[in-house]
Design a protein around this motif. Structure first.
Motif, PDB file in Angstrom:
ATOM      1  N   VAL A  78       3.298 -11.824  29.080  1.00  0.00           N
ATOM      2  CA  VAL A  78       3.277 -10.900  30.220  1.00  0.00           C
ATOM      3  C   VAL A  78       4.612 -10.950  30.961  1.00  0.00           C
ATOM      4  CG1 VAL A  78       2.242 -10.454  32.480  1.00  0.00           C
ATOM      5  CG2 VAL A  78       0.786 -10.960  30.524  1.00  0.00           C
ATOM      6  N   GLU A  79       5.120 -12.184  31.144  1.00  0.00           N
ATOM      7  CA  GLU A  79       6.406 -12.316  31.831  1.00  0.00           C
ATOM      8  C   GLU A  79       7.511 -11.612  31.053  1.00  0.00           C
ATOM      9  OE1 GLU A  79       6.824 -13.552  34.929  1.00  0.00           O
ATOM     10  OE2 GLU A  79       4.638 -13.623  34.844  1.00  0.00           O
ATOM     11  N   TYR A 136       3.003  -0.038  34.455  1.00  0.00           N
ATOM     12  CA  TYR A 136       3.031  -1.493  34.242  1.00  0.00           C
ATOM     13  C   TYR A 136       1.660  -2.095  34.494  1.00  0.00           C
ATOM     14  CZ  TYR A 136       8.155  -1.820  33.912  1.00  0.00           C
ATOM     15  OH  TYR A 136       9.449  -1.713  33.517  1.00  0.00           O
ATOM     16  N   LEU A 137       1.005  -1.631  35.571  1.00  0.00           N
ATOM     17  CA  LEU A 137      -0.308  -2.175  35.908  1.00  0.00           C
ATOM     18  C   LEU A 137      -1.321  -1.911  34.800  1.00  0.00           C
ATOM     19  CD1 LEU A 137      -1.155  -1.557  39.678  1.00  0.00           C
ATOM     20  CD2 LEU A 137      -0.841  -3.707  38.460  1.00  0.00           C
ATOM     21  N   LEU A 189      -0.542  -4.252  31.988  1.00  0.00           N
ATOM     22  CA  LEU A 189      -0.582  -5.703  32.168  1.00  0.00           C
ATOM     23  C   LEU A 189      -1.799  -6.233  32.908  1.00  0.00           C
ATOM     24  CD1 LEU A 189       3.192  -6.369  32.850  1.00  0.00           C
ATOM     25  CD2 LEU A 189       1.911  -6.619  30.734  1.00  0.00           C
ATOM     26  N   TRP A 190      -2.439  -5.363  33.718  1.00  0.00           N
ATOM     27  CA  TRP A 190      -3.554  -5.886  34.503  1.00  0.00           C
ATOM     28  C   TRP A 190      -4.664  -6.497  33.629  1.00  0.00           C
ATOM     29  CZ3 TRP A 190      -5.706  -3.182  39.535  1.00  0.00           C
ATOM     30  CH2 TRP A 190      -6.498  -4.102  40.209  1.00  0.00           C
ATOM     31  N   PRO A 191      -5.059  -5.808  32.561  1.00  0.00           N
ATOM     32  CA  PRO A 191      -6.119  -6.418  31.737  1.00  0.00           C
ATOM     33  C   PRO A 191      -5.711  -7.794  31.211  1.00  0.00           C
ATOM     34  CG  PRO A 191      -5.701  -4.151  31.074  1.00  0.00           C
ATOM     35  CD  PRO A 191      -4.645  -4.508  32.059  1.00  0.00           C
ATOM     36  N   ILE A 192      -4.434  -7.930  30.853  1.00  0.00           N
ATOM     37  CA  ILE A 192      -4.004  -9.224  30.312  1.00  0.00           C
ATOM     38  C   ILE A 192      -3.990 -10.272  31.415  1.00  0.00           C
ATOM     39  CG2 ILE A 192      -2.296 -10.350  28.858  1.00  0.00           C
ATOM     40  CD1 ILE A 192      -1.257  -7.655  28.080  1.00  0.00           C
ATOM     41  N   VAL A 193      -3.538  -9.872  32.604  1.00  0.00           N
ATOM     42  CA  VAL A 193      -3.523 -10.809  33.729  1.00  0.00           C
ATOM     43  C   VAL A 193      -4.936 -11.311  34.032  1.00  0.00           C
ATOM     44  CG1 VAL A 193      -3.187 -10.919  36.223  1.00  0.00           C
ATOM     45  CG2 VAL A 193      -1.398  -9.980  34.781  1.00  0.00           C
ATOM     46  N   ILE A 218      -2.180  -7.561  41.257  1.00  0.00           N
ATOM     47  CA  ILE A 218      -1.100  -6.577  41.300  1.00  0.00           C
ATOM     48  C   ILE A 218       0.255  -7.275  41.317  1.00  0.00           C
ATOM     49  CG2 ILE A 218       0.030  -4.855  42.763  1.00  0.00           C
ATOM     50  CD1 ILE A 218      -2.687  -3.773  43.464  1.00  0.00           C
ATOM     51  N   PHE A 219       0.371  -8.297  42.129  1.00  0.00           N
ATOM     52  CA  PHE A 219       1.673  -8.950  42.240  1.00  0.00           C
ATOM     53  C   PHE A 219       1.974  -9.854  41.047  1.00  0.00           C
ATOM     54  CE2 PHE A 219       3.791  -7.798  46.147  1.00  0.00           C
ATOM     55  CZ  PHE A 219       2.805  -7.045  46.755  1.00  0.00           C
ATOM     56  N   ARG A 220       0.953 -10.156  40.259  1.00  0.00           N
ATOM     57  CA  ARG A 220       1.246 -10.880  39.020  1.00  0.00           C
ATOM     58  C   ARG A 220       1.599  -9.915  37.895  1.00  0.00           C
ATOM     59  NH1 ARG A 220      -2.358 -15.499  36.967  1.00  0.00           N
ATOM     60  NH2 ARG A 220      -3.867 -13.828  36.747  1.00  0.00           N
ATOM     61  N   ALA A 221       1.099  -8.697  37.975  1.00  0.00           N
ATOM     62  CA  ALA A 221       1.295  -7.760  36.868  1.00  0.00           C
ATOM     63  C   ALA A 221       2.567  -6.929  37.025  1.00  0.00           C
ATOM     64  CB  ALA A 221       0.076  -6.842  36.739  1.00  0.00           C
ATOM     65  N   LEU A 222       3.057  -6.757  38.254  1.00  0.00           N
ATOM     66  CA  LEU A 222       4.225  -5.880  38.428  1.00  0.00           C
ATOM     67  C   LEU A 222       5.527  -6.669  38.311  1.00  0.00           C
ATOM     68  CD1 LEU A 222       3.275  -3.437  41.310  1.00  0.00           C
ATOM     69  CD2 LEU A 222       3.434  -3.005  38.861  1.00  0.00           C
TER      70      LEU A 222
END
Ligand code: ADP
Ligand code: MG
Lengths: 221, 248, 227
Positions: free
Chosen positions: A160-161, A201-202, A205-209, C70-74
């Motif tokens: 993700v990073e 981006y959300l 990446l949100w599902p992975i987060v 949100i702040f982890r994904a952006l």
């Protein structure tokens, strides 16, 4: 309120910027497909070298990992993109991005693999070696599979990073997602294109987060 | 035994359900001052739940619980003040791993009762001394044996001068050779007049220390009586079968 | 041999070093200041959010989770550009260092909250129960029994995450914060020489190698986190 909607959620502007932003997304995906596999492989190399029986080799690998973890990736990228031309080398933005991200990303992946390999007990090595497996076979068939499973949340989280990291390619004018959005912003004097990019981006990446949160909690429990 | 004394612990019609399973199905139990009441019963019969209801670690679904005459369930009752008077000792010790033995004992003295540090430490040392561990005051739980940890846990409860102490299988996580030290401390407590409700399967301890033995099964008290009678001539078939199993 | 001296001339030019050393040092100070501000505010805010979450108020917790996710994904740079160019248009003007501080502190708070929360959850239920049995209330138990243990568990992952986020101070260069990278690129374009870039890179390494090594040390010292 009206001003906020106008400035950040202007659908008309988003719609106009959409084609540009989608082409940026394509570039972002290309970078990811290039950098993530490279990083995973490079990281494995770092980790294996750091297992060496020779102390100097081991320390060199760890020093390399720590060195590239200490330098901000943007500094590395600008150094390569703006510095190498002085030495007569002119990397394209994509090549500069690939080199910088490869060095940065593999050091992070390398550290994660290392922790994973260390988490597998000596007993596994002993058991496998006592059945006649060679060292590299033990690593490949016995240790690595367990190591990867133990650090899977960290590997996913680092990936993700890496995806987030691709946004700094915009600084060297590689027309990826953020660069395209920022271009649309500077033309329209309106932040809605960046909000649209953020939304993309959300969505990615949100599902992975979320998944990482659950994986990490399972490991902690 | 002082008959006619006010009971320390008085449980009436206690019921507890988890979702749709009724784990306690009407428990009536009275513990008089200085009594040691021993609870036995198969795993899952509700012994832990019974103890945990007494200080409301679990919320009872119905019934009443009084400690020294005070209704534990009443809204006007300060549950934290109540819990201080009900010492609890767990199977897994639950010592605070980041604190020394002494600090484990003095934490509540300082933070709940607001005792000054010197006084808290004096009381704490006295409690550790009672369990024979004054010399381990500065040790961390990780440096102590299981038996020693459990004795520190007893001292932690003891320091607050509880009116009654609840023990939930205090020795079943211990290696056999460490069980004796914990039981000896409990014998000492009994001799000192502590009121105790003990879930355990140490039959020999029950024989010489318990005033009454209670056999629980499926959330009800099947039978109770003095230890001699319960262990040698129980009247219920279920009790007999369980005790035969224990004695093997 | 000639190419070697040309290399030195381009990347380790003594004159350039002398001329731009003060500028780079100024950048170092700015980087340290912002990093310190980010670490303190971000960690504290993350801890405060994690503590708030223990009260298990449904609506509050949902908000915290949304914020954290949100702040982890952006990507931080997206947030930086959004705040830096967006806020003035709705009448809020923040100096660029404040934008960088705000964004990085919120990002760190999000990660820190998640780490603290995982730490709190990993403390066995028996610890809560034992403390409550001695009459300690919820807050007392949290303060004296649970948090000290939870925070210990969080030291290594939090250190590593904090390092990664403070390195993002380099993003400040994009919005003109005079930190190391900004000073280095400015000096590079004025001098027409790559030496300032090299100086900037070295400054970062000198600044961050100790904390990276510290992070590694903490990981091995606190190994019991992976039990
Ligand atoms: N928190 C809980 N949620 C659901 N069921 C529980 C819970 N705690 C205990 N039980 C159930 O209640 C029954 C009695 O448990 P317990 O009081 O621990 O028995 P014992 O201590 O006699 O072995 C068991 O069937 C157990 O599974
Ligand atoms: Mg039990």
């Amino acid at each position: 309120m009206e001003a906020i909607v106008q400035q950040f959620f202007n659908l008309a502007i988003m719609e106009r910027a959409l084609p540009l932003i989608l082409s940026g997304l394509e570039q972002t995906i290309v970078i990811c497909l290039l950098v993530i596999p490279l990083g995973l492989i490079g990281g494995l190399a770092f980790a294996i070298i750091s297992l060496s029986r020779l102390r100097t080799v081991r320390w060199a690998a760890i020093a390399g990992i720590d060195f590239f973890r200490a330098i901000p990736p943007l500094v590395l990228l600008i150094f390569i993109y703006a510095g190498l031309p002085f030495a007569g080398l002119r990397p394209s933005p994509m090549l500069a991005v690939a080199i910088a991200f490869f060095l940065n990303t593999s050091s992070y992946y390398g550290e994660i693999y290392r922790a994973g390999i260390e988490s597998v007990g000596q007993g596994q090595w002993d058991a496998a070696r006592s059945t006649g497996l060679y060292g590299y076979q033990t690593l490949a068939y016995v240790v690595l599979p367990q190591a990867v499973r133990n650090v899977l949340p960290d590997l996913v989280s680092n990936t993700v990073e890496v995806v987030k990291l691709t946004s700094i390619a915009s600084v060297v004018a590689l027309p990826e997602l953020l660069y395209s959005a920022d271009m649309a912003r500077s033309v329209t004097f309106n932040s809605s294109p960046i909000v649209l990019a953020a939304a993309i981006y959300l969505v990615m990446l949100w599902p992975i987060v979320r998944l990482i949160s659950r994986l990490e909690r399972r490991v902690a429990a | 035994m002082t008959t006619g004394a006010l009971p320390i612990l008085e449980i009436r019609g206690l019921r507890k359900r988890f979702h749709d399973v009724e784990v306690l199905r009407g428990i009536d139990l009275v513990v008089l001052p200085q009594q040691l009441v021993f609870v036995i019963g198969p795993s899952g019969s509700g012994k832990s739940t019974l103890l945990r209801c007494c200080n409301r670690l679990e919320e009872p679904s119905a019934g009443s619980i009084r400690v020294a005459g005070v209704d534990v369930m009443a809204r006007s009752t300060d549950i934290n003040a109540m819990r201080r008077q009900i010492g609890m000792v767990f199977q897994s010790f639950n010592l605070y791993p980041h604190m020394t033995a002494l600090r484990n004992v003095t934490l509540a003295l300082a933070k709940v009762l607001g005792k000054p540090r010197a006084e808290a430490e004096r009381i704490g040392m006295a409690a550790l001394d009672r369990v024979g561990l004054a010399d381990k005051a500065r040790s961390y739980p990780g440096e102590l044996s299981g038996g020693q940890q459990q004795r520190v846990a007893i001292a932690r409860a003891l320091a607050l001068e509880p009116k009654v102490m609840l023990f939930d299988e205090p020795t079943s996580a211990l290696d056999p050779e460490l069980v004796g030290s914990v039981l000896n401390v409990m014998r000492e407590l009994k001799r000192g007049g502590m009121t105790m409700l003990v879930v355990s399967h140490e039959m020999r301890f029950a024989r010489d220390a318990a005033d009454r033995v209670i056999f629980m099964d499926h959330g009800v008290i099947v039978e109770e009586g003095p230890p001699q009678q319960m262990f040698s001539a129980p009247s219920e078939a279920r009790t007999r079968a369980f005790i035969a199993e224990l004695a093997r | 041999m000639e190419s070697w001296s040309r290399f030195l001339d381009t990347f380790f030019n003594w004159e350039v070093i002398e001329r731009y050393f003060p500028a780079i040092m100024k950048g170092v100070v700015v980087t340290i200041e912002i990093a310190a501000a980010v670490v303190v505010t971000g960690t504290l805010l993350g801890l405060a959010l994690a503590i708030m979450r223990t009260f298990r108020l449904l609506a509050v917790n949902a908000l915290i989770v949304v914020f954290v996710d949100i702040f982890r994904a952006l990507p931080p740079l997206v947030l930086v550009l959004l705040v830096y160019f967006g806020l003035p248009n709705i009448g809020i003007n923040l100096p660029s260092f404040a934008v960088l501080w705000l964004v990085l502190a919120l990002v760190l708070a999000a990660f820190a909250e998640e780490i603290f929360w995982a730490g709190i959850l990993s403390i066995p239920k028996g610890q809560w129960e034992a403390a409550r049995c001695t009459g300690l209330g919820f807050l007392g138990t949290l303060t004296y029994v649970v948090l000290p243990q939870a925070i210990r568990l969080t030291v290594p992952p939090l250190t590593n995450r904090t390092i990664a986020i403070t390195k993002n101070t380099a993003l400040g260069t994009v919005i003109g914060v005079g930190e190391i990278l900004n000073q280095a690129t400015t000096a590079q374009s004025f001098s027409g020489n790559a030496t300032p870039l090299m100086m900037g890179a070295i400054a970062y390494v000198i600044l961050f190698i100790p904390v990276v090594v510290l992070g590694r040390f903490l990981e091995t010292r606190f190994t019991w986190r992976r039990v």
